[in-house]
Design an enzyme around this catalytic site. Structure first.
Site, short mmCIF file in Angstrom:
data_model
loop_
_atom_site.label_atom_id
_atom_site.label_comp_id
_atom_site.label_asym_id
_atom_site.label_seq_id
_atom_site.Cartn_x
_atom_site.Cartn_y
_atom_site.Cartn_z
N SER A 126 -1.71 1.90 19.17
CA SER A 126 -2.06 0.69 18.42
C SER A 126 -1.98 -0.64 19.18
O SER A 126 -2.31 -1.55 18.50
CB SER A 126 -0.53 0.65 17.25
OG SER A 126 0.56 0.56 18.25
N ASP A 186 8.89 -6.73 14.77
CA ASP A 186 8.24 -6.31 15.50
C ASP A 186 8.08 -6.91 16.62
O ASP A 186 7.44 -7.94 16.72
CB ASP A 186 6.80 -6.15 14.78
CG ASP A 186 5.63 -5.12 15.59
OD1 ASP A 186 6.11 -4.99 16.83
OD2 ASP A 186 4.63 -4.96 15.09
N HIS A 237 3.80 -5.33 19.12
CA HIS A 237 2.41 -5.82 18.80
C HIS A 237 2.54 -7.23 19.11
O HIS A 237 3.50 -8.06 19.41
CB HIS A 237 2.03 -5.50 17.38
CG HIS A 237 2.11 -3.95 17.26
ND1 HIS A 237 3.21 -3.21 16.80
CD2 HIS A 237 1.09 -2.61 17.53
CE1 HIS A 237 2.90 -1.97 16.69
NE2 HIS A 237 1.70 -1.68 17.27
#
Length: 414
Positions: free
Chosen positions: A156, A382, A385
């Site tokens: 990702s 998060d 990312h």
């Protein structure tokens, strides 16, 4: 008597003027002869001070970095590592695009759309020591990619990089002249119709094949077989790979139950050994299946994660190196060691160190929309990312710089 003297002076003046003209003509003739001799004699070189030396990119085995090395001028060699530098706040040059320009960006990276109010994280530029990194030029990048195909393969974090590159290029073309497919999380594509080029993302967090047995749901990671999607990777002109994070997952986050190697199922194996086998499988595929005269291969280094405490409410890069994130060094060394001994040239995009300082650039709680955050009682920030616009734009800027600094200056058509 006076008239005679005057006439003599006139004669002398005229003779002197004619002599000067002859002298100038002789000097010009001598210079032309010297230039002709220099052009005919390979031992003599003529250097124009209005021209820059042609640069080249190479992989340094000692530093495991891509090194920008201008060709020597007057026997001087200047090295420049585009991954060694500092972050500079630059509100004029950044961001390179606005988030609303790219409506296809996922919620996970659309921090401002999800309610993040501070936007200073968008305005930091990476400045290398000792050389100028060319500013990303989307139109020039599209020209370099004309008629070409780029694939970005991995987890990702490489999808994060794909979203960045797709948005950078999309912002430079009319929306009607672009094709975007983002419905699937495992395959995404951007195409610029007028340039006949594409940028594709393929989900493959291990690079090797992960099978799920239908009869019992057992997950088997096949270390000596490349991902089944690999057949779709072939033919690309530029490839950007990554792996790493999924190998370090433990407990419930681990994605496999068994390893398979040489036809045998193995329940337990050192992660370093498993990754080493998988990287050799990938390297063998690169050597056997790709045309090195056509395809340029890049491998992006580990994108660092920070803990929730390290990225929540952070608005500035890390200044103290001791606070920087880390990743298991043993896994990084396996990846770098594999690349270093490969016969097929692979460019190493070493973005790890420069990214470690950017704990301010993670989505944190803004990886989800505000209403979704309010509905969920427990929500973990998060810190893996990256927001867009943001840090992955720099990764793609360094990819662009690598192409600009290439000795050929363009993607080979061979």
């Amino acid at each position: 008597m006076d008239t005679t003297i005057i006439e003599r002076w006139k004669l002398c003046t005229c003779a002197s003027f004619i002599g000067c003209i002859i002298l100038v003509l002789c000097l010009n003739q001598s210079r032309n002869s010297a230039n002709l001799s220099a052009l005919q004699n390979p031992a003599i070189s003529i250097t124009s001070f209005n021209q820059f030396p042609t640069p080249s990119i190479e992989f340094s085995a000692a530093s495991k970095l891509i090194v920008f090395r201008p060709k020597a001028v007057n026997h001087r060699e200047d090295k420049c590592n585009i991954f060694d530098g500092e972050w500079v706040y630059d509100s004029r040059a950044r961001p390179l695009y606005e988030g609303p320009q790219c409506p296809f960006l996922s919620d996970q990276v659309s921090c401002r759309r999800n309610g993040r109010s501070d936007i200073n994280y968008e305005k930091w530029s990476w400045r290398a020591k000792g050389c100028e990194i060319p500013r990303f030029n989307a139109t020039d990048m599209l020209e370099r990619l004309r008629g070409k195909r780029v694939i970005i393969v991995g987890d990702s974090l490489n999808r994060n990089q794909w979203e960045s590159l797709a948005c950078l290029l999309y912002s430079a073309v009319p929306p009607s002249r672009a094709y975007i497919e983002t419905r699937s999380s495992v395959y995404k594509v951007f195409r610029a119709k007028d340039y006949n080029c594409s940028v594709e993302f393929y989900w493959s967090p291990f690079l090797v094949q992960l099978d799920v047995k239908k009869e019992n749901g057992t997950r088997v990671l096949r270390l000596d077989k490349l991902s089944g999607e690999a057949r779709r990777w072939r033919g690309a002109d530029i490839m950007v790979f990554n792996t790493g994070h999924w190998w370090a997952h433990q407990g419930k986050l681990r994605a496999w139950d068994l390893f398979q190697y040489k036809g045998k199922l193995v329940e337990e194996m050192e992660i370093e050994s498993a990754l080493d086998i998988a990287m050799k499988t990938w390297a063998r595929w690169i050597r056997r299946k790709l045309d090195r005269n056509k395809t340029r291969v890049f491998f992006r280094s580990i994108s660092p994660s920070h803990t929730g405490e390290q990225c929540y409410n952070e608005t500035q890069p890390i200044l103290d190196e001791s606070d920087a994130a880390s990743f298991p060094k043993s896994l990084t060394e396996i990846i770098e060691g594999t690349i270093k001994v490969m016969k097929s040239p692979v460019r190493y995009l070493n973005i790890t160190n420069l990214s470690q300082y950017r704990r301010d650039a993670h989505p944190s709680i803004y990886a989800r929309k505000q209403e979704e955050r309010q509905q969920r009682k427990e929500f973990h920030p998060d810190c893996s990312h990256w927001c867009l616009p943001g840090l992955p734009d720099t990764w793609n800027g360094l990819l662009y710089a690598s192409l600009v600094f290439d000795t050929s200056g363009h993607i080979s058509d061979s």
